[in-house]
Scaffold this motif. Sequence first.
Motif, PDB file in Angstrom:
ATOM      1  N   ILE A  24       2.358  11.177 -13.762  1.00  0.00           N
ATOM      2  CA  ILE A  24       3.446  10.228 -13.539  1.00  0.00           C
ATOM      3  C   ILE A  24       3.669   9.459 -14.837  1.00  0.00           C
ATOM      4  O   ILE A  24       2.735   8.849 -15.360  1.00  0.00           O
ATOM      5  N   TYR A  28       7.651   9.925 -10.551  1.00  0.00           N
ATOM      6  CA  TYR A  28       7.515   8.665  -9.829  1.00  0.00           C
ATOM      7  C   TYR A  28       8.452   8.628  -8.618  1.00  0.00           C
ATOM      8  O   TYR A  28       8.217   7.893  -7.659  1.00  0.00           O
ATOM      9  N   ALA A  53       6.278  11.124  -6.017  1.00  0.00           N
ATOM     10  CA  ALA A  53       4.813  11.116  -5.954  1.00  0.00           C
ATOM     11  C   ALA A  53       4.276  10.827  -4.558  1.00  0.00           C
ATOM     12  O   ALA A  53       3.328  11.477  -4.105  1.00  0.00           O
ATOM     13  N   PHE A  63      -3.388  12.418  -9.212  1.00  0.00           N
ATOM     14  CA  PHE A  63      -2.324  11.940 -10.081  1.00  0.00           C
ATOM     15  C   PHE A  63      -2.908  11.218 -11.298  1.00  0.00           C
ATOM     16  O   PHE A  63      -3.972  10.606 -11.212  1.00  0.00           O
ATOM     17  N   TYR A  66      -1.435   8.414 -14.047  1.00  0.00           N
ATOM     18  CA  TYR A  66      -0.339   7.563 -14.504  1.00  0.00           C
ATOM     19  C   TYR A  66      -0.529   7.334 -15.997  1.00  0.00           C
ATOM     20  O   TYR A  66      -1.474   6.673 -16.424  1.00  0.00           O
ATOM     21  N   SER A  87       6.988   3.574 -11.497  1.00  0.00           N
ATOM     22  CA  SER A  87       5.724   4.277 -11.733  1.00  0.00           C
ATOM     23  C   SER A  87       4.523   3.429 -11.344  1.00  0.00           C
ATOM     24  O   SER A  87       3.569   3.921 -10.724  1.00  0.00           O
ATOM     25  N   SER A 110       1.946   4.434  -8.418  1.00  0.00           N
ATOM     26  CA  SER A 110       0.612   4.726  -8.942  1.00  0.00           C
ATOM     27  C   SER A 110      -0.429   3.771  -8.389  1.00  0.00           C
ATOM     28  O   SER A 110      -1.570   4.168  -8.105  1.00  0.00           O
TER      29      SER A 110
END
Length: 211
Positions: free
Chosen positions: A11, A126, A129, A141, A143, A179, A183
Motif C-alpha cells: 500500500i 489503498y 485493501a 500488507f 504500508y 493509506s 493500514s
Amino acid sequence: MNTADRPVFIIASERSGTNLLRKRLTESQSLYLGPSPAHLLKHLYYQQPYYGFLEQDKNFLEFIQQAIDLCVVHFSPWKINWSAKDLLSEFDGQNRNAIHLMHFMMNKYAIEQGYRGYICKDNFLYEFALDIASCLPEAKFIYLYRDPRDFVLSQIKRPGAIKSVILFSKLWSYEQTKSIAVSDRLRQSNRCFFLSYEEFVQDEKSKIDAL
C-alpha cells in the motif's frame, strides 16, 4: 517473508519506491514473485458491474480477457500464453469477482515462474485493501511511505508531468490519508507492516529481514 502461502500487497502512493521494494523483495528470497504490475484492480474493480452478471460464462470470459490484456499489452509484459477459456475452466468454483480473479492470475503466474506466492504493488491499493483483506484472509500488507518532499519532486520529474507542487502536495495528502486509515486498521489485526522508504534505502537487508 517466511510464509509461502500468503500474498503480499504494498500500500503506497505511486513514486514512493514501490517498484524498488517489489524488486528487492523478489531478489531476496525464492518463494514470492513480484511481477511487473498489471494494475488489475485499478482497471477492473470499479468496472466490474459493467460486464454484467459474471455467473454467466459469456460475461466472465470477457472479464477474464480484459484481465489478460492488461498483463500482456504492457511496457513490461508477463510471459504468458493464456486463453480466457482455459482460465475460465481452471477458475471453476471460485468467486467470480475482480479480487479473486486477480488473486488467481497472480498466483498462477508466480507458480509458473517457479515461485509459491506473489507480491502485488499495483496502484491505488489503498482503495481496495480492506476488501482484499476480507476476500483473502491469508493476505499480508506493507504500508510504504515516503517523505512528501521527495514524493513531489519525483512526481514533477516524470516525463510529461504537470509541474505543480500544489497539485502533487494535495495528491500526497489525499492518498496518505486513505493509506494510513486502512493500514492502521490492518495493523490492528497484525496484518500490516509499516515501512519508511528513507529507512529502507539506508538499510535494505535489515528491513527485508524484519518483514
